[in-house]
Scaffold this motif. Structure first.
Motif, mmCIF file in Angstrom:
data_model
loop_
_atom_site.group_PDB
_atom_site.id
_atom_site.type_symbol
_atom_site.label_atom_id
_atom_site.label_comp_id
_atom_site.label_asym_id
_atom_site.label_seq_id
_atom_site.Cartn_x
_atom_site.Cartn_y
_atom_site.Cartn_z
ATOM 1 N N LYS A 65 30.950 34.946 33.210
ATOM 2 C CA LYS A 65 31.776 35.686 32.237
ATOM 3 C C LYS A 65 31.938 34.832 30.972
ATOM 4 C CE LYS A 65 36.063 38.384 31.939
ATOM 5 N NZ LYS A 65 37.288 38.823 32.620
ATOM 6 N N TYR B 231 38.597 33.078 37.758
ATOM 7 C CA TYR B 231 37.749 33.161 38.951
ATOM 8 C C TYR B 231 37.495 31.802 39.584
ATOM 9 C CZ TYR B 231 37.277 38.122 38.741
ATOM 10 O OH TYR B 231 37.584 39.459 38.796
ATOM 11 N N HIS C 15 38.386 49.403 36.045
ATOM 12 C CA HIS C 15 38.007 48.584 37.201
ATOM 13 C C HIS C 15 38.781 48.985 38.456
ATOM 14 C CE1 HIS C 15 41.520 46.034 36.321
ATOM 15 N NE2 HIS C 15 41.361 45.506 37.506
ATOM 16 N N TRP D 57 32.124 42.714 31.344
ATOM 17 C CA TRP D 57 33.368 42.642 30.558
ATOM 18 C C TRP D 57 33.106 42.277 29.101
ATOM 19 C CZ3 TRP D 57 37.176 41.227 27.506
ATOM 20 C CH2 TRP D 57 38.489 41.564 27.806
ATOM 21 N N TYR E 39 32.135 47.762 39.020
ATOM 22 C CA TYR E 39 32.933 47.484 40.221
ATOM 23 C C TYR E 39 32.352 48.146 41.470
ATOM 24 C CZ TYR E 39 36.718 44.396 38.952
ATOM 25 O OH TYR E 39 37.443 43.266 38.621
ATOM 26 N N TYR F 173 30.588 34.558 38.968
ATOM 27 C CA TYR F 173 31.189 35.473 37.996
ATOM 28 C C TYR F 173 32.014 34.710 36.959
ATOM 29 C CZ TYR F 173 33.793 39.290 35.940
ATOM 30 O OH TYR F 173 34.326 40.170 35.037
ATOM 31 N N VAL G 125 47.129 40.855 34.034
ATOM 32 C CA VAL G 125 45.661 40.675 34.055
ATOM 33 C C VAL G 125 45.062 41.275 32.776
ATOM 34 C CG1 VAL G 125 43.535 41.495 35.181
ATOM 35 C CG2 VAL G 125 45.386 40.570 36.578
ATOM 36 N N MET G 126 45.505 42.494 32.462
ATOM 37 C CA MET G 126 44.991 43.173 31.270
ATOM 38 C C MET G 126 45.434 42.459 29.988
ATOM 39 S SD MET G 126 46.335 45.265 28.720
ATOM 40 C CE MET G 126 47.851 45.903 29.385
ATOM 41 N N TYR H 242 32.110 50.116 32.988
ATOM 42 C CA TYR H 242 32.797 49.044 33.721
ATOM 43 C C TYR H 242 33.201 49.495 35.132
ATOM 44 C CZ TYR H 242 34.832 44.483 34.215
ATOM 45 O OH TYR H 242 35.070 43.195 34.641
ATOM 46 N N ARG I 8 46.657 37.841 42.218
ATOM 47 C CA ARG I 8 45.903 39.104 42.324
ATOM 48 C C ARG I 8 45.039 39.116 43.589
ATOM 49 N NH1 ARG I 8 40.875 41.136 38.336
ATOM 50 N NH2 ARG I 8 40.203 42.786 39.733
ATOM 51 N N TYR I 9 44.212 38.092 43.743
ATOM 52 C CA TYR I 9 43.291 38.092 44.876
ATOM 53 C C TYR I 9 43.926 37.537 46.146
ATOM 54 C CZ TYR I 9 39.445 39.723 42.027
ATOM 55 O OH TYR I 9 38.633 40.509 41.233
ATOM 56 N N TRP J 26 41.349 51.353 28.973
ATOM 57 C CA TRP J 26 40.012 50.950 29.435
ATOM 58 C C TRP J 26 40.105 50.101 30.703
ATOM 59 C CZ3 TRP J 26 38.340 45.795 29.763
ATOM 60 C CH2 TRP J 26 37.040 45.667 30.266
ATOM 61 N N ASN J 27 41.145 49.252 30.740
ATOM 62 C CA ASN J 27 41.258 48.296 31.836
ATOM 63 C C ASN J 27 41.383 48.959 33.208
ATOM 64 O OD1 ASN J 27 41.712 45.262 32.190
ATOM 65 N ND2 ASN J 27 43.331 46.163 33.426
HETATM 66 O O1 LIG Z 1 38.506 40.520 36.796
HETATM 67 P P1 LIG Z 1 37.631 41.150 35.764
HETATM 68 O O2 LIG Z 1 36.887 40.146 34.952
HETATM 69 O O3 LIG Z 1 36.748 42.205 36.318
HETATM 70 O O4 LIG Z 1 38.581 41.860 34.757
HETATM 71 C C1 LIG Z 1 39.435 42.848 35.254
HETATM 72 C C2 LIG Z 1 40.214 43.411 34.168
HETATM 73 O O5 LIG Z 1 39.435 44.219 33.377
HETATM 74 C C3 LIG Z 1 40.818 42.343 33.282
HETATM 75 O O6 LIG Z 1 41.231 42.813 32.077
#
Ligand SMILES: O=P(O)(O)OC[C@H](O)CO
Length: 456
Positions: free
Chosen positions: A81, A395, A166, A139, A42, A77, A367-368, A38, A271-272, A162-163
């Motif tokens: 997804k 997204y 990214h 994902w 990115y 995306y 987010v996670m 993963y 976030r963005y 794991w999260n």
């Molecule tokens: O925005 P994504 O889909 O790459 O997900 C990012 C994080 O892994 C979310 O858990």
């Protein structure tokens, strides 16, 4: 090619003495596969932004035109997804994960070596759309692996560790770009081919280490191995499902899943919205120089690593595996940090930096949690589609709005208008987390009642 994705058949069970050592070894091996896999995704997701200043300078593209091209990634995306998530639920992650990464890398190699690829906005839009689509294969394949190899009680800790993959991958593209400029005579197109090269290596590595289900390796299902069964578990949870079954039995009628998907749209707007506009906002409103705001950008991403781990730990230990309360706690703190970032007067750069880093530290926890919660809200054969639904909202709703809606609001109502949108998003995210928490409690009470009735 699709034959390659067919889930691997179950093998004869290994002798009892081998089960524990093989399970332990494969779980480490798979974790390394999905973590680096993963992070690799990115490397070829976020690198286009690094080439943007050069595209503006050499080709004369406007920021608006490049913004439209960039939006293709988020749109594709979000759709992918969800839709490829459904394909992933019926596919072998060993090849599914690697295929998306290889295809994404090929798109980046086109940008790096084919002049037509950057010759028009249409070409860039189409290629970035394809890239967003292939990115959507990452994902869900990791999600499928996590729900098949780690039991319910283990997933809070596992998914939070794991999260951070990214953040690791996203944070590495800057140094890789500097390396590319150094190694290839300041060729800015190395922003495309250097990460693509590393991503291809990662794809090869994932093919070597990844496996499909425990049963395909001669092992019992994780529920049996860990003696950790979800409340509604039965034998049918081990059978692969059809797309129709996944959508209509487990996704479309899952109210809690819809609530967290809507919450995700607001979480992703923050976030963005904060991340993508940080350099512009800090430069225009707070007088930051370019190098300072680049550092702020980097720190925002990496602050997410400890924040995510802490959020997973709090959710598991303090809230006993409940996801919504931890989400609410972190979103309330995000709101405070957003208000400080907005209202701190110019001339106090340390406070601005601290506020931005705090948002990065805090936002990746929710987010996670949403991704993790989605995995928990559906049986494991439908987990990728469930997480995909939250991605669709995150997204298509959040990330696209973070670019288009925020840009428009700031143009017309100044930064105060933009921050009102961000603060409103915080409040709405909290609201939907609260509704989820109420639903979560009711579902738990219903399960307990059913259990009592069964027992007597
Ligand atoms: O925005 P994504 O889909 O790459 O997900 C990012 C994080 O892994 C979310 O858990």
């Amino acid at each position: 090619m699709f034959g390659l994705f067919t889930p691997e058949a179950h093998k004869q069970r290994l002798p009892d003495g081998s089960i524990d050592p093989v399970y332990k070894r494969l779980r480490w091996q798979l974790f390394v596969g999905i973590f680096f896999g993963y992070a690799g995704y990115y490397l070829v997701r976020k690198n286009f932004s690094l080439a943007m200043p050069y595209l503006i300078e050499e080709y004369g593209y406007s920021r608006g035109e490049l913004g439209v091209a960039l939006a293709a990634v988020s749109i594709a995306y979000g759709l992918s997804k969800f839709l490829m998530g459904n394909v992933s639920d019926r596919s072998n992650p060993r090849f599914f994960l690697a295929s998306g990464l290889i295809l994404s890398s090929i798109v980046m190699l086109c940008f790096g070596f084919m002049p037509w690829a950057t010759g028009s906005i249409t070409a860039m839009f189409v290629l970035l759309f394809l890239n967003g689509w292939f990115q959507g294969m990452g994902w869900p394949a990791c999600g499928r692996t996590m729900v098949h190899w780690w039991s319910h009680k283990e997933r809070g800790g596992l998914v939070s560790v794991w999260n951070v993959a990214h953040n690791v991958g996203g944070g590495l593209i800057g140094p890789l770009f500097l390396f590319g400029l150094w190694a290839f005579n300041d060729d800015w197109r190395s922003a495309f081919y250097v990460p693509a090269f590393f991503a291809l290596l990662v794809a090869g590595f994932t093919i070597l280490v990844m496996r499909d289900t425990p049963q395909s390796c001669g092992l019992p299902p994780i529920e049996e191995y860990k003696d950790d069964y979800p409340e509604s578990y039965d034998k049918s949870f081990e059978e692969e499902m059809t797309a129709k079954e996944i959508f209509f039995k487990y996704i479309f009628n899952n109210k809690l899943l819809w609530f967290i998907a809507i919450a995700n749209a607001f979480v992703y707007l923050i976030r963005y919205g904060v991340l993508d506009w940080a350099p512009v906002y800090l430069g225009e409103a707070k007088g930051f120089t370019v190098d300072k705001s680049s550092w702020a950008y980097f720190l925002y991403e990496w602050a997410g690593i400890p924040g995510t781990l802490l959020c997973g730990w709090i959710s598991d230990k303090l809230f006993k595996g409940r996801r919504a309360p931890a989400g609410i706690l972190f979103m309330v703190l995000v709101t405070v940090a957003v208000l400080v970032y907005w209202l701190n007067p110019p001339g106090n750069p340390t406070i601005d930096m601290m506020a931005l880093i705090s948002i990065g530290f805090l936002i990746y926890g929710p987010v996670m949690l949403i991704g993790l919660y989605a995995l928990e809200l559906a049986p494991k054969k439908a987990a990728g589609t469930a997480a995909g639904l939250t991605g669709l909202f995150g997204y298509l709703g959040g990330a696209v709005a973070a670019n288009a809606l925020l840009g428009y609001t700031v143009d017309n109502f100044g930064w105060d208008g933009g921050f009102m949108v961000l603060t409103g998003s915080c409040v709405l995210a909290i609201f939907f987390f609260i509704i989820t928490m109420i639903g979560e409690k009711k579902a738990y009470q219903k399960q307990q009642l059913e259990l009592q009735q069964q027992n007597g």
